[in-house]
Design a protein around this motif. Sequence first.
Motif, PDB file in Angstrom:
ATOM      1  N   PHE A  95       0.857  -1.183   0.000  1.00  0.00           N
ATOM      2  CA  PHE A  95       0.000   0.000   0.000  1.00  0.00           C
ATOM      3  C   PHE A  95       0.893   1.233   0.000  1.00  0.00           C
ATOM      4  O   PHE A  95       2.059   1.189   0.405  1.00  0.00           O
ATOM      5  CB  PHE A  95      -0.966   0.015   1.193  1.00  0.00           C
ATOM      6  CG  PHE A  95      -0.323   0.224   2.534  1.00  0.00           C
ATOM      7  CD1 PHE A  95      -0.170   1.501   3.068  1.00  0.00           C
ATOM      8  CD2 PHE A  95       0.109  -0.864   3.287  1.00  0.00           C
ATOM      9  CE1 PHE A  95       0.412   1.695   4.313  1.00  0.00           C
ATOM     10  CE2 PHE A  95       0.690  -0.686   4.533  1.00  0.00           C
ATOM     11  CZ  PHE A  95       0.846   0.601   5.043  1.00  0.00           C
ATOM     12  N   ILE A 126      -6.413  15.078  -2.974  1.00  0.00           N
ATOM     13  CA  ILE A 126      -5.499  14.131  -2.343  1.00  0.00           C
ATOM     14  C   ILE A 126      -4.526  14.910  -1.480  1.00  0.00           C
ATOM     15  O   ILE A 126      -4.153  16.045  -1.823  1.00  0.00           O
ATOM     16  CB  ILE A 126      -4.760  13.276  -3.406  1.00  0.00           C
ATOM     17  CG1 ILE A 126      -4.087  12.059  -2.752  1.00  0.00           C
ATOM     18  CG2 ILE A 126      -3.752  14.115  -4.192  1.00  0.00           C
ATOM     19  CD1 ILE A 126      -3.613  11.017  -3.762  1.00  0.00           C
ATOM     20  N   ASP A 174      -3.070  10.338   2.971  1.00  0.00           N
ATOM     21  CA  ASP A 174      -4.010   9.489   2.233  1.00  0.00           C
ATOM     22  C   ASP A 174      -3.322   8.186   1.829  1.00  0.00           C
ATOM     23  O   ASP A 174      -2.120   8.150   1.539  1.00  0.00           O
ATOM     24  CB  ASP A 174      -4.521  10.205   0.984  1.00  0.00           C
ATOM     25  CG  ASP A 174      -5.535  11.301   1.311  1.00  0.00           C
ATOM     26  OD1 ASP A 174      -5.983  11.353   2.470  1.00  0.00           O
ATOM     27  OD2 ASP A 174      -5.864  12.089   0.407  1.00  0.00           O
ATOM     28  N   PHE A 179      -3.423   4.404  -0.495  1.00  0.00           N
ATOM     29  CA  PHE A 179      -3.951   3.713  -1.672  1.00  0.00           C
ATOM     30  C   PHE A 179      -3.380   2.301  -1.726  1.00  0.00           C
ATOM     31  O   PHE A 179      -2.255   2.035  -1.290  1.00  0.00           O
ATOM     32  CB  PHE A 179      -3.640   4.478  -2.965  1.00  0.00           C
ATOM     33  CG  PHE A 179      -2.190   4.771  -3.222  1.00  0.00           C
ATOM     34  CD1 PHE A 179      -1.406   3.920  -3.982  1.00  0.00           C
ATOM     35  CD2 PHE A 179      -1.590   5.924  -2.703  1.00  0.00           C
ATOM     36  CE1 PHE A 179      -0.069   4.192  -4.231  1.00  0.00           C
ATOM     37  CE2 PHE A 179      -0.247   6.219  -2.951  1.00  0.00           C
ATOM     38  CZ  PHE A 179       0.514   5.344  -3.713  1.00  0.00           C
ATOM     39  N   THR A 180      -4.185   1.381  -2.253  1.00  0.00           N
ATOM     40  CA  THR A 180      -3.785  -0.028  -2.315  1.00  0.00           C
ATOM     41  C   THR A 180      -3.767  -0.578  -3.732  1.00  0.00           C
ATOM     42  O   THR A 180      -3.345  -1.714  -3.946  1.00  0.00           O
ATOM     43  CB  THR A 180      -4.749  -0.904  -1.482  1.00  0.00           C
ATOM     44  OG1 THR A 180      -6.092  -0.669  -1.923  1.00  0.00           O
ATOM     45  CG2 THR A 180      -4.627  -0.577   0.003  1.00  0.00           C
ATOM     46  N   VAL A 189      -3.811   0.431  -8.298  1.00  0.00           N
ATOM     47  CA  VAL A 189      -3.677   1.350  -9.428  1.00  0.00           C
ATOM     48  C   VAL A 189      -4.462   0.767 -10.602  1.00  0.00           C
ATOM     49  O   VAL A 189      -4.258  -0.407 -10.973  1.00  0.00           O
ATOM     50  CB  VAL A 189      -2.202   1.557  -9.821  1.00  0.00           C
ATOM     51  CG1 VAL A 189      -2.094   2.445 -11.064  1.00  0.00           C
ATOM     52  CG2 VAL A 189      -1.421   2.175  -8.677  1.00  0.00           C
ATOM     53  N   LEU A 219      -5.523   5.992  -8.933  1.00  0.00           N
ATOM     54  CA  LEU A 219      -5.236   5.377  -7.641  1.00  0.00           C
ATOM     55  C   LEU A 219      -6.523   4.892  -6.994  1.00  0.00           C
ATOM     56  O   LEU A 219      -7.527   5.618  -6.956  1.00  0.00           O
ATOM     57  CB  LEU A 219      -4.567   6.384  -6.704  1.00  0.00           C
ATOM     58  CG  LEU A 219      -3.163   6.875  -7.071  1.00  0.00           C
ATOM     59  CD1 LEU A 219      -2.668   7.845  -6.011  1.00  0.00           C
ATOM     60  CD2 LEU A 219      -2.188   5.718  -7.225  1.00  0.00           C
ATOM     61  N   ASN A 220      -6.480   3.670  -6.494  1.00  0.00           N
ATOM     62  CA  ASN A 220      -7.601   3.114  -5.735  1.00  0.00           C
ATOM     63  C   ASN A 220      -7.302   3.335  -4.260  1.00  0.00           C
ATOM     64  O   ASN A 220      -6.398   2.720  -3.698  1.00  0.00           O
ATOM     65  CB  ASN A 220      -7.774   1.629  -6.046  1.00  0.00           C
ATOM     66  CG  ASN A 220      -7.883   1.362  -7.545  1.00  0.00           C
ATOM     67  OD1 ASN A 220      -7.030   0.702  -8.128  1.00  0.00           O
ATOM     68  ND2 ASN A 220      -8.914   1.907  -8.176  1.00  0.00           N
ATOM     69  N   MET A 221      -8.052   4.244  -3.650  1.00  0.00           N
ATOM     70  CA  MET A 221      -7.746   4.720  -2.313  1.00  0.00           C
ATOM     71  C   MET A 221      -8.204   3.743  -1.233  1.00  0.00           C
ATOM     72  O   MET A 221      -8.952   2.793  -1.490  1.00  0.00           O
ATOM     73  CB  MET A 221      -8.369   6.093  -2.106  1.00  0.00           C
ATOM     74  CG  MET A 221      -8.011   7.103  -3.184  1.00  0.00           C
ATOM     75  SD  MET A 221      -6.223   7.325  -3.447  1.00  0.00           S
ATOM     76  CE  MET A 221      -5.791   8.216  -1.941  1.00  0.00           C
ATOM     77  N   ALA A 222      -7.738   3.981  -0.008  1.00  0.00           N
ATOM     78  CA  ALA A 222      -8.036   3.079   1.108  1.00  0.00           C
ATOM     79  C   ALA A 222      -8.225   3.864   2.402  1.00  0.00           C
ATOM     80  O   ALA A 222      -7.808   5.022   2.517  1.00  0.00           O
ATOM     81  CB  ALA A 222      -6.913   2.055   1.262  1.00  0.00           C
ATOM     82  N   PRO A 229      -9.538  -1.143   1.263  1.00  0.00           N
ATOM     83  CA  PRO A 229      -9.906  -0.323   0.105  1.00  0.00           C
ATOM     84  C   PRO A 229     -11.268   0.332   0.296  1.00  0.00           C
ATOM     85  O   PRO A 229     -12.153  -0.222   0.959  1.00  0.00           O
ATOM     86  CB  PRO A 229      -9.936  -1.334  -1.049  1.00  0.00           C
ATOM     87  CG  PRO A 229      -9.115  -2.497  -0.578  1.00  0.00           C
ATOM     88  CD  PRO A 229      -9.317  -2.551   0.906  1.00  0.00           C
ATOM     89  N   GLU A 285     -11.600   6.936  -6.097  1.00  0.00           N
ATOM     90  CA  GLU A 285     -10.588   6.833  -7.138  1.00  0.00           C
ATOM     91  C   GLU A 285     -10.046   8.224  -7.458  1.00  0.00           C
ATOM     92  O   GLU A 285     -10.810   9.179  -7.573  1.00  0.00           O
ATOM     93  CB  GLU A 285     -11.167   6.202  -8.408  1.00  0.00           C
ATOM     94  CG  GLU A 285     -11.617   4.758  -8.218  1.00  0.00           C
ATOM     95  CD  GLU A 285     -12.106   4.141  -9.521  1.00  0.00           C
ATOM     96  OE1 GLU A 285     -12.484   4.920 -10.437  1.00  0.00           O
ATOM     97  OE2 GLU A 285     -12.103   2.898  -9.635  1.00  0.00           O
TER      98      GLU A 285
END
Length: 489
Positions: free
Chosen positions: A136, A153, A157, A159-160, A162, A185-188, A197, A201
């Motif tokens: 991550f 962003i 922050d 992210f885990t 892409v 980016l797929n955020m978490a 997650p 995005e």
Amino acid sequence: MKKILILLVALVSFSCSKDDDLNLPNSVNPDGSADVEVQDFMWKAMNFWYFWQANVDDLSDNRFENTEAGRADYTAFLDSGDDPGDFFESKLQYIDDRFSFYNDDYRDLTNSLAGISKSNGLEFGLVQFQDSEDLFGFVRYIVPNSNAATVEIQRGDLFTGVDGQTLTLSNYRELLFGANDTYVLNMANFNNGNISPNEIEISLTKEEGLAENPVFLSKSFTIGGENIGYIMYNQFTNEYDDDLYAAVEDLKSAGITNLVIDLRYNPGGSVNTTRLLASMIYGTNTEDIFLRKRYNEKLQEQFNDSQLEVYFADKVNGQTINSLGLKKLYVLTSTSSASASELLINSLEPYMDVIQIGGVTRGKNEFSTTLVDDRDNSYLYTPSRVNKINPDNQWAIQPLIGRNENVDGFFDFTSGLVPDHPLQEDYSNLGILGEQNEPLLAKAIELITAATGKRDFTVKYPINIISSSKENSLMSDKMVDDTVYDLEF
């Protein structure tokens, strides 16, 4: 014959016009019909400049005889790699060398050394999940005036993934540092030690020519009767020396008597900028030795002691330095603090009390220079000579060519410089950079004001990165040797 030598990792100027000015050896040339022009340049440049030349058998001066048979042997050797990059790594690079590298276009390399890159402006660290190949990322900071500065962003922050793919040890380079200019980016979320997650995005686009001013933050404040200055400095880039001095001057005008230099995300850069910053902090006695240099034996014997010594400075770009004249300095570090960052600490320690707070540094005490296919200039890259570079070979190599020692002769910190006050960053409490309650800065303030026991610095979720955005840039862990020598050969 008197020569002026400016050795610089990416901006090197050397006023040589003949091979024998630096006693370049008469070496064997390959068969003209072989496609080994790049490899030939690499071998000859490394044979002369490389710090570990004597430790690599294939770089020996006597490796190839100057005969027809020797020429055939040399040609076959140059043609033995899959490509020039493979040849450099497998045939020329010393086994313990972690930092020498190459690029197939010298312009990409020199732009990076000037703080110019193709980037979206998101600076982040990457962490491996326990007992997993998955990773991550966490945002460290956003470069102003970048694409990342225009989207939602911020520091802290997570992210885990892409583009819908989970980040892993095997794919993160391609997903984050590959040819794709735009990615999502797929955020978490982070909750009670768990990272999961979410549906957010963030789309980011890399831009050509993004210039990052390394003076990220500069401010002062008065706490407990102490006047404290703070500078977050993220790369030793000589193009911004005036900005750096302006920040120091402003702090001096504010009456600071204590200084905190934040180098936690600084991967290195210019030796001369490091010398200038040290002079701004400590003093401008140009008879005080800032560092001593050690090259390979072939180069070392061409210099006398005074030519290998670099002194504190009294001017920056023609301006007289009005030094802070401090006796104590607080430096914030992490494993991302490397090269010139470590040089600043090591070279100042014989002269003042340097209090290191944070993590163990990277452990790089060697310097490098940019070499290109310009034999008449001893292969040194010089901006005014780009028209002299072999037009059929645009490759550049960035080999380690020497090691810096402080005035006491100390240089052995390949395992990193250990902090006086260890304190890792914490996922659950990253804080806002430059704010008094940000943990690393807060620790420095506590030490300055002697207000011990008023804050709990327990780290619940320590950050241990396996990589970062800066570590995958050309500038990562580089020490630029751009000091000036007056040499006679």
